[in-house]
Design a protein around this motif. Structure first.
Motif, mmCIF file in Angstrom:
data_model
loop_
_atom_site.group_PDB
_atom_site.id
_atom_site.type_symbol
_atom_site.label_atom_id
_atom_site.label_comp_id
_atom_site.label_asym_id
_atom_site.label_seq_id
_atom_site.Cartn_x
_atom_site.Cartn_y
_atom_site.Cartn_z
ATOM 1 N N THR A 182 -21.458 -44.565 107.604
ATOM 2 C CA THR A 182 -20.946 -43.201 107.474
ATOM 3 C C THR A 182 -20.726 -42.581 108.845
ATOM 4 O O THR A 182 -21.556 -42.707 109.737
ATOM 5 N N LEU A 183 -19.607 -41.921 108.975
ATOM 6 C CA LEU A 183 -19.234 -41.203 110.191
ATOM 7 C C LEU A 183 -19.255 -39.714 109.896
ATOM 8 O O LEU A 183 -18.876 -39.299 108.791
ATOM 9 N N TYR A 184 -19.703 -38.930 110.874
ATOM 10 C CA TYR A 184 -19.780 -37.484 110.684
ATOM 11 C C TYR A 184 -19.023 -36.761 111.796
ATOM 12 O O TYR A 184 -18.878 -37.275 112.912
ATOM 13 N N LEU A 185 -18.588 -35.554 111.478
ATOM 14 C CA LEU A 185 -18.048 -34.659 112.486
ATOM 15 C C LEU A 185 -18.611 -33.273 112.220
ATOM 16 O O LEU A 185 -18.247 -32.633 111.227
ATOM 17 N N GLN A 186 -19.509 -32.828 113.077
ATOM 18 C CA GLN A 186 -20.052 -31.478 112.989
ATOM 19 C C GLN A 186 -19.140 -30.552 113.766
ATOM 20 O O GLN A 186 -18.927 -30.756 114.965
#
Length: 123
Positions: free
Chosen positions: A77-81
């Protein structure tokens, strides 16, 4: 082959925050680089933030200090905050993956793309 599914988009007011997620499936062992791109109406797709499997990152100047990219490798999983969002951040956000190691913001480096998730920031 690799499949990417984004989630987490929505509508927020200026100054607000959102966190995007991208779940990768399929031949995930072939992925060494993932990133987030965005495309606003009548504009070209642009790189926002990318990260390689070693954790080396690269950000567009327009989001430095406001956005943070991260990854959970066991969960694929990749995230972008995204913090301190501005109306100019309004766009469709795409997750991308590829086999290169250099964290390039150029879209041509990436082989796989998600369907996108819409982010709308109102003033």
């Amino acid at each position: 082959d690799v499949q990417l599914v984004e989630s987490g988009g929505g509508s927020v007011q200026s100054g607000g925050s959102l966190r995007l997620s991208c779940l990768a499936s399929g031949d995930t062992a072939s992925i060494s680089l993932m990133g987030w791109f965005r495309q606003a109406p009548e504009k070209e797709r642009e790189g926002v933030a990318v990260i390689n499997r070693h954790g080396l990152t690269n950000y567009a100047d327009s989001v430095k200090g406001r956005f943070s990219i991260s990854q959970d490798n066991p969960k694929n999983t990749l995230y972008l905050q995204m913090n301190s969002l501005k109306p100019e951040d309004t766009a469709m956000y795409y997750c991308a993956a590829g086999g290169d190691w250099y964290p390039s913001l150029l879209s041509g480096v990436y082989n796989y793309w998600g369907q996108g998730t819409q982010v709308t920031v109102s003033s």
